[in-house]
Every structure is written in structure tokens, then in C-alpha cells.
Design an enzyme around this catalytic site. Structure first.
Site: not given
Ligand code: GLA
Length: 731
Positions: A481, A551
Site C-alpha cells: 500500500d 477503496d
Molecule cells: C488503504 C487501502 C485499504 C486499506 C487501508 C489500511 O486505504 O486502500 O484497502 O488497506 O489503506 O489502512
């Protein structure tokens, strides 16, 4: 032989059965662009750019011909200076303060295969016969500064890739201020008068935007240090008549994950120049004597059968000759991720309960998301501390991994390696690792900061921590990420005059680390992520064959996001999860069927608390999993067709066809209901005309031609947000 050079006309012809690309060494050795488009078997050099003396478009130095000007002549690669006032592909600063260049043809060679671009993601060939490369060297007329233009043509793809190497053969240091990866000049906008881009935002990625090319310059760019949610690094040039299945389209896709720009300038006489590559905004690169710099690669595709064909060309190329590794063509596991199920609030019992339920339902992998490391209970601490949060999971990560494995599930873990929290061990021991200008308070985003990945010691510190986890916990998957944009772009290790190099050096550092880890842990399936789909680009796919798309897990908004993403990216790279309702991002409630069928249109998974499902829902989830397992190869690796756009209508439709045309999956969705609805029709694509197909649920039989020509009606849906998945098998 895919590249011809005719000594007499001085024309280069790159051609295969899908396209032709024509370049001519013009008078005074100026490298002119003639053509990119449909294949031309033989070109007899008849379309020479007309000569005309145009006011204020002055002439080529040393050439007295007043009818020839770099200000108007379509060229292959332009520089600042020598009378070309259009958007330049390159700018170089010399020691004497001059930024003038006058590029002329110097030499060329043709080679089989495709030379490597060091340290960068790129398309590749497995065998030299797959491609040929033309390298044309341009030289500044007054200095020993060279631009090597690389053109690779693939034997069996409608693709040319380009990259440029700048060589400083002078005895002084020079500074690149702009180095585009390609330029395309058109003598008019007759063929291409519109552009399609993929702008967006976090939780709203890759929305299709089609715009006219009017006078002046249009720029599609990212200055965020990543390819970004906000403007993906793909554009398409089209004609206003181009549709999904008819007309010309040129796809331009940058194989890079940092700052980028596409500049499109329609000039004084309606000619079009397109220039793209690393964004020149805050970019510079010092080249000492005898040093060189090579740009990242740009993919240029050509389709004479509309946008869908263009997308298929990019899907195949990214899947087959950018993605690598063991999982490149493997069926991707159906996972459950605990993020939207628990956020940071989990313990061993909770996680094991989810795993146990996942096992019951037939899910194939469990992914433990954010919150397992450092002292991470919220998003304001512990980034940089990639060791286990002792006590959070009673018997540690290992027990969770073993638990998943003992149930026959794979186990995956979340990392965000490029980041640092002020509240972390890493910051307390190495406050200088943070990217910032000393003495200036840097901007936080999600309460976190960026590590200075231009530095080897910083990368090694992170790599060491990660390897320790990777070597002690049996992992099948990693989600990589990256949850903010780069601001305060400054590195204390670089001289003041080299600060323009930081953003690109960050990418080079990151790519080097990705190369090490993905090569050393080839059994791991790596998934890219950046706050959802903020780094969804061809560069990342070189290291990680799939990426978290957004997300936003709302099924309705996902229809648009996945549809937009499909313009440039293969389905095997697009991940999609069923989440709880009301949806956490939009508050909308959709049925489990709608959520399931939307997510099943990509690389499928769940992201909710499975233990909270009702018995009926569990039954439905089980069925979804079984049915996804039967259609998975066709979804992930079949030919993809867009049938109806949610950007244009109240419906969405797309389909997947197996390479042998013996199986097809069709997705139909309608967004809002109406008391007096129109009946929507859909015409399938890519089937075998002659064959008979049976729909697997209704058992109805259709001929291929019937499905494609006569078509089908959408079901007479009741209520908002309805979907249907049809599965056809050849009889
Ligand atoms: C990002 C990712 C999510 C999750 C969060 C965790 O927003 O896109 O899927 O993993 O971080 O903090």
C-alpha cells in the site's frame, strides 16, 4: 523483417499486419513524422509535407529555404530552440545558461528483439523474434548532445513502444529539464480530434472523460509523485466518430508510476502535437560528461476497430509482456480481507473466527490488513515499524498464518513500506529518514510522511525488516500500500542543484526494492495498492500483477470505476470485493447478488465480517464462490468486451469470452428503477457466429450470430441497483 529503411527516400517503415509507422529524414536531416495508423504494405514516399513560407515560422538554421520550418513540420522529437515554438519534447540547460538545441538525424541501427531499459519497468520479449528495435540518434548541431530514439515494433501486436536515451558526449555537465518519452505530430486533426482521459479522485478512480481538442494546449498530468487517482497515465486519441467498435484509436500508456504528463497542443494551423513522459514540473537531471539518461517507456497502440479493440491490445500486452512471475497467468485466489470487517480493531479470536467462516464458505485466502505491526491501533502511528505488534494477536502472526494454512486457506499480509509515522520507533531512531527540507515543517497526510526512498540506507532498513517477516511467517500474498501523495520533495543527500531529481530517484529506488523482493519471493502473489487505485499503472504491473482498484466498494460506483479501468488495464489486474451494506463509503445498500456479480466481474474477493452474515447470506456467498470458480479463467484471462457504458446510460454491460470462444460470461446491470422503464437491449460480441450456446441457468439455446446480431433484452428488473450474470457455454 518489421523495419525497413529506404536509402533513397530516407524513409523508415515500421510495419506488421496491424500497423505502419513512417519516419523520414527530411532536408537538413530533420527527423520528420509521416504516419502512424493502418498497415501500408508499400510506401512510395509520395506524401511529403507541403512547403510554404509562413509568417513568424522561421527557418532551419543554415537552410535558406523559407518554406521549411520546424515550427510547422511534423517531427519525431522536438527540442526547445531552433524555431519550434510548439510544446517541446525536451529541454536541456547547458553551463553557459543556454537551453537551445537543434536536433538533427545523425545515425541509426536496427536490432532484433528489444534492448533492456535499466532499472525501470518495461515491456519485454521472451524471444528476439518477437520484436525489432530501431534506434535513431539525433544530435544537437552545435554540441555533442545525443538523443537516441528507441522504437520497438512487436511482430504480432498492434503496438510500438518508445523510449529516449539522452547522451552527454560533451565535456561539460548538462541538465535535463524535460525529457519526454515520445512525441506524435499530426499535420491536421482530421483523424484525431478528441482525447479520452481517466481523471478521478480517491474512491472515484478512472472516470472516463472524452474531450474535444481545441486550440491551445491541454495537459493531463500528475504532480503527486505517483501515477495518482487523479489522472491516470493513459490517454487515447480518437476521432469524434470513434465508438467502442468502430473507428480509429491510438492508446498511449506510460510504463511508469511517478509524475507524468501528456501535453496535447493544437497549433496555429490546426496541427496536433502530443508529447508525454515524466512530468517536467520540478524535474531536472544532471548529466556529467559521458553520462546518459533513459526515459521510461511509452506504449503506443493502434486500433482501427474502436476503443474495445484498443483496450484488448493493452490488456494482452500488459498481461503477457509486462506482468511477470509465477502468478502472471495463474488463477487468482478468492480472498477475504479484514479491513472493512474490523479496521484496526481485531484480535486473534476475531481473526480466527473470520478464517473459520471463510473456510466454511469456500474462500481460498485470508488477508490480514493494516494494524498487525508496531503499536498500530489507529492510522497515526507505527508506519516504519515492520515488526509484530506484540500482544495484539495473542499467539502472534505465525499462529494466524498456521491457522489459515491448517484450514487450507492461503495467508496474506498488508504492508505500507514507503511511509513513516512520527510516532514510530523508526522515526525516533532515524528522524532524518523522512523526506523533507531540513528546517521546514513537512505536510502530513493521513498523519503520515514519506520515507526518502532515494536513499539506499533507508530502503535497506525497510527491506531488512520486511525480509524478517517474510522469512519467518509463511506468506502467500502481500498487499503493498501507499497512502499519500509526495509533498516536501527534498533529499538531504542530494546537492541543492540536484533536487529536481528527487521524485524520479524515488521511483528508481522503489523499483529497485520491488525488483529485489519480488524476485526473491516469487511464490508470493503481490498486489499493488495506493489508498485504493492511486498507483494503478503499467509500471506497477511489471512487479505486481494485480492492484486494489479502489477503496470504494459500493457496487454501483464500482461499475463505473471498473468500466473506466478496463479502458487500459487487463481484468486479471483489477481486484474487487463484496463488502457490507450500507456501504461504508456511500451509505448505499445493494443486494448481495448485485455486490457479488459486480465484484465477480474482476479478481474476486470479500471484505466484510463473514461471521455476521445470516444463514441465507452464507448460502448465497457459498454459491457465488462456486460459480466464480467455474467462470474464473474466462473472467480473468478471457477477451473482454464493453457493451454498455454506465457513464452514458442508466445501465452497464460487459462480457468475457474464452479464447476458444466456447464460453462467455455476460454482466448486465441497471442503476435506477423507473415506473415506466425503457427496455434495454444488448448485443453480445466475440462469439462464434456458427456455434450454438446454452445459457447455463435458463438452459435456453442461442446461436452465436443470434446473440450478436439480434441480441438480448435486459431482464425486466424491479428496483434500483439490479444485476444479472449470464453464463453461456458452447454446445
Ligand atoms: C488503504 C487501502 C485499504 C486499506 C487501508 C489500511 O486505504 O486502500 O484497502 O488497506 O489503506 O489502512
Amino acid at each position: 523483417n518489421f523495419i525497413l529503411f529506404d536509402e533513397k527516400s530516407r524513409v523508415f517503415h515500421l510495419r506488421n499486419t496491424f500497423l505502419s509507422y513512417l519516419i523520414k529524414i527530411e532536408e537538413s536531416n530533420v527527423l520528420a513524422h509521416i504516419y502512424f495508423g493502418k498497415p501500408v504494405k508499400q510506401y512510395k514516399d509520395n506524401k511529403n509535407y507541403p512547403r510554404r513560407d509562413r509568417g513568424f515560422s522561421g527557418n532551419i538554421p543554415l537552410n535558406p529555404d523559407r518554406s521549411l520550418s520546424k515550427d510547422t513540420l511534423p517531427q519525431e522529437y522536438s527540442s526547445h530552440g531552433s524555431m519550434d515554438f510548439r510544446t517541446p519534447a525536451s529541454i536541456i540547460q547547458r553551463k553557459n545558461g543556454s537551453d537551445l538545441l537543434d536536433l538533427r538525424y545523425d545515425s541509426h541501427y536496427i536490432t532484433d528483439g528489444k534492448p533492456d531499459i535499466e532499472g525501470l519497468p518495461q515491456t519485454y520479449v521472451l524471444d528476439k523474434s518477437e520484436a525489432q528495435t530501431l534506434v535513431i540518434s539525433l544530435k544537437d548541431r552545435e554540441t555533442a548532445i545525443y538523443f537516441d530514439l528507441f522504437y520497438t515494433i512487436f511482430s504480432d501486436r498492434a503496438v510500438i513502444t518508445r523510449s529516449v536515451k539522452i547522451r552527454n558526449e560533451t565535456r561539460e555537465t548538462i541538465k535535463l529539464e524535460k525529457a519526454a518519452s515520445f512525441q506524435l505530430d499530426f499535420a491536421h486533426t482530421r483523424r484525431f480530434d478528441e482525447v479520452i482521459a481517466l481523471p478521478g479522485a480517491q474512491v472515484n478512480e478512472r472516470q472516463i472523460s472524452r474531450q474535444s481538442l481545441l486550440s491551445g494546449t491541454k495537459v493531463f498530468e500528475s504532480r503527486r509523485g505517483t501515477s495518482s487517482h487523479h489522472m491516470n497515465n493513459f490517454i487515447a486519441l480518437v476521432h469524434h466518430h470513434t465508438t467502442e467498435n468502430t473507428g480509429e484509436a491510438i492508446g498511449l500508456q506510460f510504463v511508469y508510476s511517478g509524475n507524468h504528463s501528456f501535453e496535447l497542443e493544437k497549433d496555429q494551423i490546426n496541427q496536433l502535437r502530443v508529447v508525454g513522459g515524466i512530468n517536467s514540473h520540478r524535474f531536472s537531471w544532471e548529466l556529467n560528461a559521458n553520462q546518459s539518461f533513459q526515459t521510461p517507456e511509452m506504449i503506443l497502440s493502434y486500433s482501427s476497430q474502436g476503443l474495445n479493440k484498443m483496450s484488448q491490445i493493452h490488456h494482452e500486452l500488459l498481461r503477457e509482456r509486462i506482468a511477470r512471475g509465477r502468478h502472471q497467468f495463474a488463477e487468482r485466489p478468492i480472498l477475504v480481507n479484514n479491513w472493512e470487517a474490523t479496521y484496526f480493531d481485531f484480535n486473534s479470536e476475531k481473526i480466527k473466527a473470520i478464517i473459520d467462516e471463510a473456510k466454511e464458505l469456500g474462500i481460498e485466502m485470508f488477508v490480514l490488513d493494516d494494524g498487525w505491526f508496531g503499536k498500530r491501533d489507529a492510522d497515526n502511528s507505527s508506519l516504519g515499524d515492520w515488526f509484530e505488534y506484540e500482544g495484539k494477536l495473542t499467539n502472534g502472526l505465525r499462529e494466524i498464518a498456521d491457522h489459515a494454512h491448517s484450514k487450507g486457506l492461503k495467508f496474506g499480509l498488508w504492508f505500507e513500506p514507503e511511509m513513516i509515522s512520527i510516532d514510530s520507533e523508526l522515526y525516533r531512531t532515524h528522524p532524518d529518514f523522512l523526506m523533507q527540507e531540513p528546517g521546514r515543517m513537512p505536510s502530513a497526510s493521513r498523519s503520515q510522511h514519506v520515507l526518502d526512498f532515494t536513499r539506499l540506507d533507508v530502503r535497506q532498513t525497510i527491506e531488512k525488516q520486511m525480509r524478517k517477516i517474510l522469512d519467518t511467517i509463511p506468506l502467500d500474498y502481500i498487499k503493498w500500500d501507499m497512502n499519500r501523495s509526495l509533498s516536501d520533495v527534498y533529499s538531504i543527500t542530494l546537492y541543492p542543484q540536484r533536487q529536481g531529481e528527487v521524485a524520479h530517484r524515488y521511483m528508481l529506488g522503489l523499483y529497485e526494492l520491488l525488483e529485489h523482493l519480488t524476485a526473491d519471493y516469487p511464490e508470493i502473489l503481490w498486489e499493488g495498492c495506493s489508498g485504493g487505485g492511486g498507483r494503478f499503472d503499467a509500471g506497477f504491473i511489471y512487479y505486481m500483477p494485480q492492484s486494489w482498484t479502489s477503496d470504494n466498494t459500493d457496487a454501483v460506483e464500482r461499475m463505473k470505476i471498473q468500466y473506466g479501468t478496463s479502458l487500459a488495464y487487463p481484468i486479471s489486474s483489477i481486484t474487487a470485493h463484496v463488502s457490507a451494506v450500507p456501504n461504508h463509503q456511500t451509505g448505499r445498500s445493494t443486494s448481495l447478488k448485485t455486490r457479488g456479480e459486480t465484484a465477480m466481474s474482476a479478481v474476486f474477493g470479500y471484505e466484510l465480517d463473514l461471521t455476521k452474515l445470516s444463514p441465507e447470506e452464507k448460502k448465497q456467498v457459498k454459491d457465488q464462490i462456486i460459480s466464480y470458480q467455474t467462470i474464473r479463467p474466462v473472467i480473468q484471462y478471457g477477451h473482454y468486451y464493453r457493451l454498455a457504458s454506465p457513464f452514458e446510460e442508466n445501465i452497464a454491460a460487459w462480457m468475457f469470452v474464452s479464447p476458444k470462444q466456447d464460453e462467455a460470461i455476460v454482466f448486465l446491470g441497471r442503476i435506477l428503477a423507473s415506473a415506466q422503464p425503457a427496455f434495454h437491449e444488448v448485443y453480445l460480441m466475440g462469439l462464434d457466429d456458427e456455434a450454438l450456446y446454452q445459457e447455463q441457468t435458463s438452459k435456453r439455446i442461442f446461436s452465436g450470430a443470434e446473440l450478436m446480431a439480434v441480441g438480448l433484452y435486459f431482464p425486466d428488473f424491479q428496483g434500483d441497483f439490479q444485476t444479472e450474470l449470464l453464463h453461456f457455454k458452447k454446445l
